[in-house]
Scaffold this motif. Structure first.
Motif, PDB file in Angstrom:
ATOM      1  N   THR A 145      -2.461  -5.817   4.808  1.00  0.00           N
ATOM      2  CA  THR A 145      -3.932  -5.718   4.835  1.00  0.00           C
ATOM      3  C   THR A 145      -4.371  -4.282   4.358  1.00  0.00           C
ATOM      4  O   THR A 145      -5.312  -4.193   3.451  1.00  0.00           O
ATOM      5  N   GLN A 146      -3.645  -3.088   4.455  1.00  0.00           N
ATOM      6  CA  GLN A 146      -4.161  -2.063   3.812  1.00  0.00           C
ATOM      7  C   GLN A 146      -3.795  -1.966   2.593  1.00  0.00           C
ATOM      8  O   GLN A 146      -4.750  -1.535   1.818  1.00  0.00           O
ATOM      9  N   ARG A 147      -2.936  -2.558   2.138  1.00  0.00           N
ATOM     10  CA  ARG A 147      -2.670  -2.411   0.351  1.00  0.00           C
ATOM     11  C   ARG A 147      -3.830  -3.222   0.003  1.00  0.00           C
ATOM     12  O   ARG A 147      -4.204  -2.986  -1.090  1.00  0.00           O
ATOM     13  N   VAL A 148      -3.942  -4.295   0.614  1.00  0.00           N
ATOM     14  CA  VAL A 148      -5.207  -5.267  -0.219  1.00  0.00           C
ATOM     15  C   VAL A 148      -6.336  -4.767  -0.180  1.00  0.00           C
ATOM     16  O   VAL A 148      -6.965  -4.884  -1.248  1.00  0.00           O
ATOM     17  N   ARG A 149      -6.540  -4.020   0.760  1.00  0.00           N
ATOM     18  CA  ARG A 149      -7.938  -3.315   1.012  1.00  0.00           C
ATOM     19  C   ARG A 149      -7.854  -2.350  -0.076  1.00  0.00           C
ATOM     20  O   ARG A 149      -8.909  -2.166  -0.916  1.00  0.00           O
ATOM     21  N   GLU A 150      -6.829  -1.641  -0.296  1.00  0.00           N
ATOM     22  CA  GLU A 150      -6.678  -0.674  -1.571  1.00  0.00           C
ATOM     23  C   GLU A 150      -6.723  -1.239  -2.937  1.00  0.00           C
ATOM     24  O   GLU A 150      -7.492  -0.554  -3.580  1.00  0.00           O
ATOM     25  N   ALA A 158       4.295  -6.288   8.911  1.00  0.00           N
ATOM     26  CA  ALA A 158       3.746  -6.459   7.602  1.00  0.00           C
ATOM     27  C   ALA A 158       2.147  -6.876   7.316  1.00  0.00           C
ATOM     28  O   ALA A 158       1.412  -6.290   6.627  1.00  0.00           O
ATOM     29  N   LYS A 159       1.733  -7.359   8.519  1.00  0.00           N
ATOM     30  CA  LYS A 159       0.321  -7.691   8.584  1.00  0.00           C
ATOM     31  C   LYS A 159      -0.522  -6.508   8.413  1.00  0.00           C
ATOM     32  O   LYS A 159      -1.523  -6.578   7.519  1.00  0.00           O
ATOM     33  N   LEU A 210       4.282  -6.025   0.452  1.00  0.00           N
ATOM     34  CA  LEU A 210       5.103  -6.857   1.288  1.00  0.00           C
ATOM     35  C   LEU A 210       6.529  -6.343   1.714  1.00  0.00           C
ATOM     36  O   LEU A 210       6.846  -6.175   2.819  1.00  0.00           O
ATOM     37  N   GLU A 211       7.176  -6.086   0.366  1.00  0.00           N
ATOM     38  CA  GLU A 211       8.514  -5.605   0.667  1.00  0.00           C
ATOM     39  C   GLU A 211       8.613  -4.255   1.192  1.00  0.00           C
ATOM     40  O   GLU A 211       9.456  -4.011   2.126  1.00  0.00           O
ATOM     41  N   ALA A 212       7.642  -3.404   1.051  1.00  0.00           N
ATOM     42  CA  ALA A 212       7.711  -1.926   1.597  1.00  0.00           C
ATOM     43  C   ALA A 212       7.523  -2.021   2.958  1.00  0.00           C
ATOM     44  O   ALA A 212       8.132  -1.628   4.081  1.00  0.00           O
ATOM     45  N   ALA A 213       6.583  -3.138   3.658  1.00  0.00           N
ATOM     46  CA  ALA A 213       6.146  -3.517   4.914  1.00  0.00           C
ATOM     47  C   ALA A 213       7.217  -3.719   5.692  1.00  0.00           C
ATOM     48  O   ALA A 213       7.953  -3.359   6.804  1.00  0.00           O
ATOM     49  N   LEU A 214       8.088  -4.850   5.176  1.00  0.00           N
ATOM     50  CA  LEU A 214       9.373  -5.148   5.788  1.00  0.00           C
ATOM     51  C   LEU A 214      10.468  -4.346   5.815  1.00  0.00           C
ATOM     52  O   LEU A 214      11.172  -4.075   6.921  1.00  0.00           O
ATOM     53  N   ILE A 215      10.578  -3.417   4.842  1.00  0.00           N
ATOM     54  CA  ILE A 215      11.419  -2.355   4.945  1.00  0.00           C
ATOM     55  C   ILE A 215      11.195  -1.402   6.010  1.00  0.00           C
ATOM     56  O   ILE A 215      12.228  -1.076   7.026  1.00  0.00           O
ATOM     57  N   SER A 216      10.211  -1.234   6.160  1.00  0.00           N
ATOM     58  CA  SER A 216       9.695  -0.026   7.173  1.00  0.00           C
ATOM     59  C   SER A 216       9.798  -0.838   8.521  1.00  0.00           C
ATOM     60  O   SER A 216      10.280  -0.001   9.526  1.00  0.00           O
ATOM     61  N   SER A 267       6.153 -20.246   4.161  1.00  0.00           N
ATOM     62  CA  SER A 267       5.684 -20.234   2.972  1.00  0.00           C
ATOM     63  C   SER A 267       4.036 -19.886   2.921  1.00  0.00           C
ATOM     64  O   SER A 267       3.412 -19.741   1.843  1.00  0.00           O
ATOM     65  N   GLU A 268       3.255 -19.787   4.057  1.00  0.00           N
ATOM     66  CA  GLU A 268       2.054 -19.633   4.188  1.00  0.00           C
ATOM     67  C   GLU A 268       1.711 -18.413   3.663  1.00  0.00           C
ATOM     68  O   GLU A 268       0.506 -17.985   3.064  1.00  0.00           O
ATOM     69  N   LEU A 269       2.485 -17.341   4.092  1.00  0.00           N
ATOM     70  CA  LEU A 269       2.313 -15.893   3.384  1.00  0.00           C
ATOM     71  C   LEU A 269       2.137 -16.074   1.855  1.00  0.00           C
ATOM     72  O   LEU A 269       1.442 -15.317   1.324  1.00  0.00           O
ATOM     73  N   PHE A 270       3.262 -16.515   1.200  1.00  0.00           N
ATOM     74  CA  PHE A 270       3.008 -16.588  -0.259  1.00  0.00           C
ATOM     75  C   PHE A 270       1.748 -17.437  -0.695  1.00  0.00           C
ATOM     76  O   PHE A 270       1.245 -17.010  -1.784  1.00  0.00           O
ATOM     77  N   ASP A 271       1.430 -18.601  -0.026  1.00  0.00           N
ATOM     78  CA  ASP A 271       0.050 -19.041  -0.456  1.00  0.00           C
ATOM     79  C   ASP A 271      -0.959 -18.257  -0.231  1.00  0.00           C
ATOM     80  O   ASP A 271      -1.891 -18.364  -0.881  1.00  0.00           O
ATOM     81  N   ALA A 272      -1.113 -17.490   0.768  1.00  0.00           N
ATOM     82  CA  ALA A 272      -1.972 -16.555   0.934  1.00  0.00           C
ATOM     83  C   ALA A 272      -2.130 -15.442  -0.462  1.00  0.00           C
ATOM     84  O   ALA A 272      -3.097 -14.994  -0.616  1.00  0.00           O
TER      85      ALA A 272
END
Length: 368
Positions: A115-120, A110-111, A27-33, A3-8
């Motif tokens: 991170t890339q999507r967050v930066r964008e 996913a990290k 996150l979903e796109a990262a997990l599928i990839s 759950s830490e990821l969701f908290d983040a």
């Protein structure tokens, strides 16, 4: 996945203003990839994220068909019926295919993607914040400099002040606070970029709007600006109300308002003149601080011949022609300056016309 990821994700939404849905989609796109890469699967999959439990599940999505040709994409009707008798040909069946060790692999993959999507997303937030500051003045702090650029911190972004946009007479020191004019804001592949200037005429205009309440509220209008940054500028102003003195409003009591702007621009001389729709009056005013005897106007060529007293000729033209050049730029009229003696010799001298007074920063008596 814990759950830490969701908290983040909630933290990023709250602290950085990044939409949670954007992060969840990333996150979903990262997990599928990660699933397709690490398990060499071409199956159409969907990832289900449960914020409440902090868990994830991967589902393979297969189409129900009569005859299976691609087992990774299709499921027979017979197999589907064994899951639920309600399935028909053409329906989509979702089968859980979550690997036991998928959490560790997915977290690593996913990290980077998140991170890339967050930066964008952060770049988008910054761009949205600064795009409204185009053609505006911002105050920044000089962070560093090199032979080509002065780097100015404008809060959430660092802007570069190119050599060509720097005032030649100014010295820029690290940690100095300076005002800059934002000429353009662009969203590039490297993130938002802000283009700034200290020489743009817009800087002078905005500084007057900030310093003179009558300009800010629209009582006095700035009609035109001509500037040779670091040396001299001219600005024409107008007030529709005859009771309002537009030049005096900009000058301020004992010249305090204009002097504040002069100080901000490191001693740049500023002539403030009254705008007029009459080119004779306007051109005469624009040639301040020199006196004008007469102005001959050629409407068709948008040109004027200006006659000045002999002793005022050099003042009217200015050092290296600067005064005449700025006056022409300010008014939009071509200006040919002649002395009285020259005008008499050419037979073009007319009766003296009375012209409006104007203010020049060089009129020292206003600062006594």
């Amino acid at each position: 996945m814990s759950s830490e990821l969701f908290d983040a994700i909630h933290y990023l939404e709250k602290e950085k203003g990044i939409n949670k849905e954007v992060l969840m989609e990333a996150l979903e796109a990262a997990l599928i990839s990660a699933y397709k890469k690490n398990f060499k699967s071409a199956t159409n999959v969907r990832v289900d994220l449960n914020e409440q439990t902090g868990s994830m599940h991967v589902f393979a999505r297969k189409e129900i068909v009569e005859e299976v040709l691609d087992p990774q994409q299709e499921l027979s009707l017979e197999e589907a019926k064994s899951i639920s008798p309600n399935y028909e040909v053409g329906d989509i069946v979702e089968l859980e295919v979550t690997p036991k060790d998928f959490g560790r692999i997915a977290a690593q993959a996913a990290k980077q993607v998140v991170t890339q999507r967050v930066r964008e997303a952060e770049r988008g937030v910054i761009f949205s914040e600064y795009i409204d500051r185009e053609e505006d003045v911002m105050t920044g702090i000089i962070q560093r400099k090199d032979p080509r650029f002065v780097y100015v911190n404008l809060g959430k972004i660092e802007a570069r002040l190119p050599e060509g946009e720097q005032i030649p007479t100014e010295q820029y020191e690290v940690h100095d606070r300076i005002k800059v004019f934002v000429t353009k804001v662009e969203n590039t592949n490297k993130g938002p970029q802000i283009f700034i200037s200290r020489t743009h005429p817009g800087l002078l205009k905005r500084l007057f709007e900030m310093e003179v309440p009558e300009i800010y509220d629209g009582t006095v209008e700035i009609r035109s600006v001509a500037r040779e940054a670091g040396d001299r500028s001219k600005i024409s102003v107008y007030a529709a109300d005859p009771e309002v003195d537009p030049v005096g409003s900009c000058v301020g009591q004992r010249g305090q308002r204009v002097q504040t702007i002069v100080n901000e621009l490191n001693g740049e001389k500023i002539d403030i003149v009254e705008w007029s729709e009459d080119p004779v009056v306007y051109v005469s005013n624009a040639l301040s601080p020199s006196k004008v005897v007469d102005v001959l106007v050629d409407e068709e060529a948008k040109a004027t011949t200006v006659i000045v007293p002999d002793y005022q000729l050099s003042l009217a033209i200015g050092k290296r022609g600067q005064n005449a050049r700025l006056a022409a730029k300010l008014t939009g009229w071509k200006i040919d300056i002649k002395s009285e003696s020259e005008a008499r010799e050419e037979g073009i001298l007319t009766e003296t016309n009375e012209v409006s007074e104007s203010y020049s920063e060089v009129d020292e008596d206003l600062f006594e």
